[in-house]
Design a protein around this motif. Structure first.
Motif, PDB file in Angstrom:
ATOM      1  N   LEU A   1      17.035  -0.609 -12.024  1.00 52.09           N
ATOM      2  CA  LEU A   1      17.770  -1.873 -11.938  1.00 52.09           C
ATOM      3  C   LEU A   1      17.488  -2.583 -10.618  1.00 52.09           C
ATOM      4  O   LEU A   1      17.235  -3.793 -10.588  1.00 52.09           O
ATOM      5  CB  LEU A   1      19.273  -1.620 -12.066  1.00 52.09           C
ATOM      6  N   MET A   2      17.501  -1.828  -9.534  1.00 46.28           N
ATOM      7  CA  MET A   2      17.277  -2.433  -8.222  1.00 46.28           C
ATOM      8  C   MET A   2      15.837  -2.936  -8.076  1.00 46.28           C
ATOM      9  O   MET A   2      15.606  -3.998  -7.499  1.00 46.28           O
ATOM     10  CB  MET A   2      17.608  -1.435  -7.114  1.00 46.28           C
ATOM     11  N   THR A   3      14.884  -2.193  -8.628  1.00 52.06           N
ATOM     12  CA  THR A   3      13.489  -2.627  -8.569  1.00 52.06           C
ATOM     13  C   THR A   3      13.308  -3.933  -9.328  1.00 52.06           C
ATOM     14  O   THR A   3      12.653  -4.863  -8.842  1.00 52.06           O
ATOM     15  CB  THR A   3      12.556  -1.533  -9.131  1.00 52.06           C
ATOM     16  N   ASP A   4      13.896  -4.020 -10.519  1.00 50.16           N
ATOM     17  CA  ASP A   4      13.828  -5.270 -11.286  1.00 50.16           C
ATOM     18  C   ASP A   4      14.424  -6.432 -10.491  1.00 50.16           C
ATOM     19  O   ASP A   4      13.859  -7.526 -10.432  1.00 50.16           O
ATOM     20  CB  ASP A   4      14.557  -5.143 -12.625  1.00 50.16           C
ATOM     21  N   GLY A   5      15.586  -6.188  -9.884  1.00 50.97           N
ATOM     22  CA  GLY A   5      16.243  -7.234  -9.102  1.00 50.97           C
ATOM     23  C   GLY A   5      15.420  -7.661  -7.899  1.00 50.97           C
ATOM     24  O   GLY A   5      15.297  -8.850  -7.609  1.00 50.97           O
ATOM     25  N   CYS A   6      14.854  -6.685  -7.206  1.00 47.00           N
ATOM     26  CA  CYS A   6      14.005  -6.997  -6.046  1.00 47.00           C
ATOM     27  C   CYS A   6      12.802  -7.830  -6.464  1.00 47.00           C
ATOM     28  O   CYS A   6      12.464  -8.814  -5.810  1.00 47.00           O
ATOM     29  CB  CYS A   6      13.529  -5.709  -5.378  1.00 47.00           C
ATOM     30  N   ASN A   7      12.164  -7.433  -7.563  1.00 48.87           N
ATOM     31  CA  ASN A   7      10.982  -8.160  -8.030  1.00 48.87           C
ATOM     32  C   ASN A   7      11.328  -9.593  -8.414  1.00 48.87           C
ATOM     33  O   ASN A   7      10.573 -10.527  -8.111  1.00 48.87           O
ATOM     34  CB  ASN A   7      10.327  -7.431  -9.197  1.00 48.87           C
ATOM     35  N   MET A   8      12.464  -9.784  -9.073  1.00 48.40           N
ATOM     36  CA  MET A   8      12.888 -11.139  -9.432  1.00 48.40           C
ATOM     37  C   MET A   8      13.188 -11.955  -8.181  1.00 48.40           C
ATOM     38  O   MET A   8      12.844 -13.134  -8.091  1.00 48.40           O
ATOM     39  CB  MET A   8      14.101 -11.089 -10.362  1.00 48.40           C
ATOM     40  N   GLY A   9      13.842 -11.327  -7.193  1.00 42.18           N
ATOM     41  CA  GLY A   9      14.146 -12.018  -5.947  1.00 42.18           C
ATOM     42  C   GLY A   9      12.888 -12.431  -5.197  1.00 42.18           C
ATOM     43  O   GLY A   9      12.781 -13.558  -4.723  1.00 42.18           O
ATOM     44  N   VAL A  10      11.925 -11.520  -5.110  1.00 42.88           N
ATOM     45  CA  VAL A  10      10.665 -11.810  -4.419  1.00 42.88           C
ATOM     46  C   VAL A  10       9.950 -12.972  -5.098  1.00 42.88           C
ATOM     47  O   VAL A  10       9.457 -13.897  -4.439  1.00 42.88           O
ATOM     48  CB  VAL A  10       9.767 -10.554  -4.359  1.00 42.88           C
ATOM     49  N   LYS A  11       9.905 -12.934  -6.408  1.00 46.30           N
ATOM     50  CA  LYS A  11       9.233 -13.993  -7.171  1.00 46.30           C
ATOM     51  C   LYS A  11       9.912 -15.350  -6.924  1.00 46.30           C
ATOM     52  O   LYS A  11       9.246 -16.341  -6.616  1.00 46.30           O
ATOM     53  CB  LYS A  11       9.260 -13.638  -8.659  1.00 46.30           C
ATOM     54  N   SER A  12      11.225 -15.384  -7.032  1.00 44.43           N
ATOM     55  CA  SER A  12      11.964 -16.635  -6.842  1.00 44.43           C
ATOM     56  C   SER A  12      11.819 -17.166  -5.424  1.00 44.43           C
ATOM     57  O   SER A  12      11.569 -18.357  -5.211  1.00 44.43           O
ATOM     58  CB  SER A  12      13.452 -16.431  -7.143  1.00 44.43           C
TER      59      SER A  12
ATOM     60  N   GLU B   1      11.007  -6.465  -0.839  1.00 42.49           N
ATOM     61  CA  GLU B   1       9.783  -5.696  -1.113  1.00 42.49           C
ATOM     62  C   GLU B   1       9.897  -4.278  -0.574  1.00 42.49           C
ATOM     63  O   GLU B   1       9.507  -3.314  -1.239  1.00 42.49           O
ATOM     64  CB  GLU B   1       8.566  -6.390  -0.493  1.00 42.49           C
ATOM     65  N   LYS B   2      10.457  -4.130   0.608  1.00 45.57           N
ATOM     66  CA  LYS B   2      10.592  -2.811   1.228  1.00 45.57           C
ATOM     67  C   LYS B   2      11.529  -1.927   0.412  1.00 45.57           C
ATOM     68  O   LYS B   2      11.239  -0.745   0.195  1.00 45.57           O
ATOM     69  CB  LYS B   2      11.095  -2.938   2.672  1.00 45.57           C
ATOM     70  N   LEU B   3      12.632  -2.489  -0.059  1.00 43.48           N
ATOM     71  CA  LEU B   3      13.557  -1.685  -0.854  1.00 43.48           C
ATOM     72  C   LEU B   3      12.874  -1.203  -2.130  1.00 43.48           C
ATOM     73  O   LEU B   3      12.993  -0.031  -2.505  1.00 43.48           O
ATOM     74  CB  LEU B   3      14.834  -2.473  -1.189  1.00 43.48           C
ATOM     75  N   ALA B   4      12.157  -2.099  -2.798  1.00 42.29           N
ATOM     76  CA  ALA B   4      11.458  -1.711  -4.032  1.00 42.29           C
ATOM     77  C   ALA B   4      10.477  -0.559  -3.781  1.00 42.29           C
ATOM     78  O   ALA B   4      10.351   0.350  -4.599  1.00 42.29           O
ATOM     79  CB  ALA B   4      10.741  -2.921  -4.638  1.00 42.29           C
ATOM     80  N   ILE B   5       9.817  -0.598  -2.650  1.00 42.18           N
ATOM     81  CA  ILE B   5       8.882   0.472  -2.295  1.00 42.18           C
ATOM     82  C   ILE B   5       9.638   1.751  -1.943  1.00 42.18           C
ATOM     83  O   ILE B   5       9.300   2.844  -2.410  1.00 42.18           O
ATOM     84  CB  ILE B   5       7.963   0.033  -1.128  1.00 42.18           C
ATOM     85  N   ASP B   6      10.683   1.625  -1.156  1.00 47.76           N
ATOM     86  CA  ASP B   6      11.443   2.799  -0.694  1.00 47.76           C
ATOM     87  C   ASP B   6      12.094   3.589  -1.825  1.00 47.76           C
ATOM     88  O   ASP B   6      12.292   4.797  -1.696  1.00 47.76           O
ATOM     89  CB  ASP B   6      12.516   2.381   0.315  1.00 47.76           C
ATOM     90  N   ILE B   7      12.432   2.906  -2.910  1.00 47.97           N
ATOM     91  CA  ILE B   7      13.144   3.608  -3.997  1.00 47.97           C
ATOM     92  C   ILE B   7      12.233   4.034  -5.148  1.00 47.97           C
ATOM     93  O   ILE B   7      12.709   4.574  -6.150  1.00 47.97           O
ATOM     94  CB  ILE B   7      14.330   2.772  -4.526  1.00 47.97           C
ATOM     95  N   ARG B   8      10.949   3.840  -4.998  1.00 48.86           N
ATOM     96  CA  ARG B   8      10.013   4.217  -6.071  1.00 48.86           C
ATOM     97  C   ARG B   8      10.119   5.697  -6.442  1.00 48.86           C
ATOM     98  O   ARG B   8       9.931   6.058  -7.597  1.00 48.86           O
ATOM     99  CB  ARG B   8       8.571   3.922  -5.651  1.00 48.86           C
ATOM    100  N   GLY B   9      10.388   6.528  -5.501  1.00 47.66           N
ATOM    101  CA  GLY B   9      10.489   7.947  -5.765  1.00 47.66           C
ATOM    102  C   GLY B   9      11.652   8.329  -6.680  1.00 47.66           C
ATOM    103  O   GLY B   9      11.704   9.458  -7.182  1.00 47.66           O
ATOM    104  N   TYR B  10      12.559   7.399  -6.911  1.00 45.38           N
ATOM    105  CA  TYR B  10      13.707   7.659  -7.780  1.00 45.38           C
ATOM    106  C   TYR B  10      13.504   7.159  -9.197  1.00 45.38           C
ATOM    107  O   TYR B  10      14.302   7.430 -10.083  1.00 45.38           O
ATOM    108  CB  TYR B  10      14.975   7.027  -7.186  1.00 45.38           C
ATOM    109  N   LEU B  11      12.410   6.435  -9.433  1.00 45.96           N
ATOM    110  CA  LEU B  11      12.144   5.885 -10.773  1.00 45.96           C
ATOM    111  C   LEU B  11      11.808   6.987 -11.760  1.00 45.96           C
ATOM    112  O   LEU B  11      11.320   8.019 -11.446  1.00 45.96           O
ATOM    113  CB  LEU B  11      10.997   4.866 -10.711  1.00 45.96           C
TER     114      LEU B  11
END
Length: 144
Positions: free
Chosen positions: A96-107, A134-144
């Motif tokens: 959920l957080m990765t999706d949100g981060c990606n949408m935020g970065v795009k916007s 972007e950093k949060l999306a990278i930092d939480i990749r290990g939890y996906l």
């Protein structure tokens, strides 16, 4: 033109930082990993610092800022609630957080391009918010 673009960019950053903060708060109760919780809390604190900085800049222009779009906010809350009800794992939170981060970065990148006449300080704020997402999306990749 410069002032209007600056205000518009700051408003979009204001809405984005509020949306990001709320999204983090919406998932925190479901987080099981202390490390993931710390990453999210740290990111939330950075969002709050940027929110304060944005509010100060908007005050200079006698502008109240911009709240997140109510429809986007409602859809985000609904998606989060449903997904976490079905599966409240850290993997779901990270998704959920990765999706949100990606949408935020795009916007935010779209607004950065759209309001190209904005003053550099407002562009810097926007870029810092983009980097935070972007950093949060990278930092939480290990939890996906």
């Amino acid at each position: 033109m410069i002032e209007q673009d600056t205000i518009k960019l700051l408003r979009e950053c204001d809405a984005g930082v509020k949306m990001g903060t709320k999204s983090i708060e919406d998932v925190l109760d479901s987080v099981k990993s202390p490390t993931l919780r710390e990453l999210l809390n740290r990111c939330r604190e950075e969002h709050l610092k940027l929110d304060h900085e944005i509010a100060e800049e908007l005050d200079r222009f006698d502008d109240d800022g911009k709240a997140p779009n109510p429809i986007a906010k409602g859809m985000s809350w609904l998606k989060t609630s449903v997904k976490l009800t079905v599966d409240s794992s850290d993997a779901t939170v990270a998704d959920l957080m990765t999706d949100g981060c990606n949408m935020g970065v795009k916007s935010l990148n779209r607004y950065l391009n759209q309001y190209e006449a904005a003053e550099e300080f407002s562009k810097d704020i926007c870029k810092r918010l983009i980097n935070l997402e972007e950093k949060l999306a990278i930092d939480i990749r290990g939890y996906l």
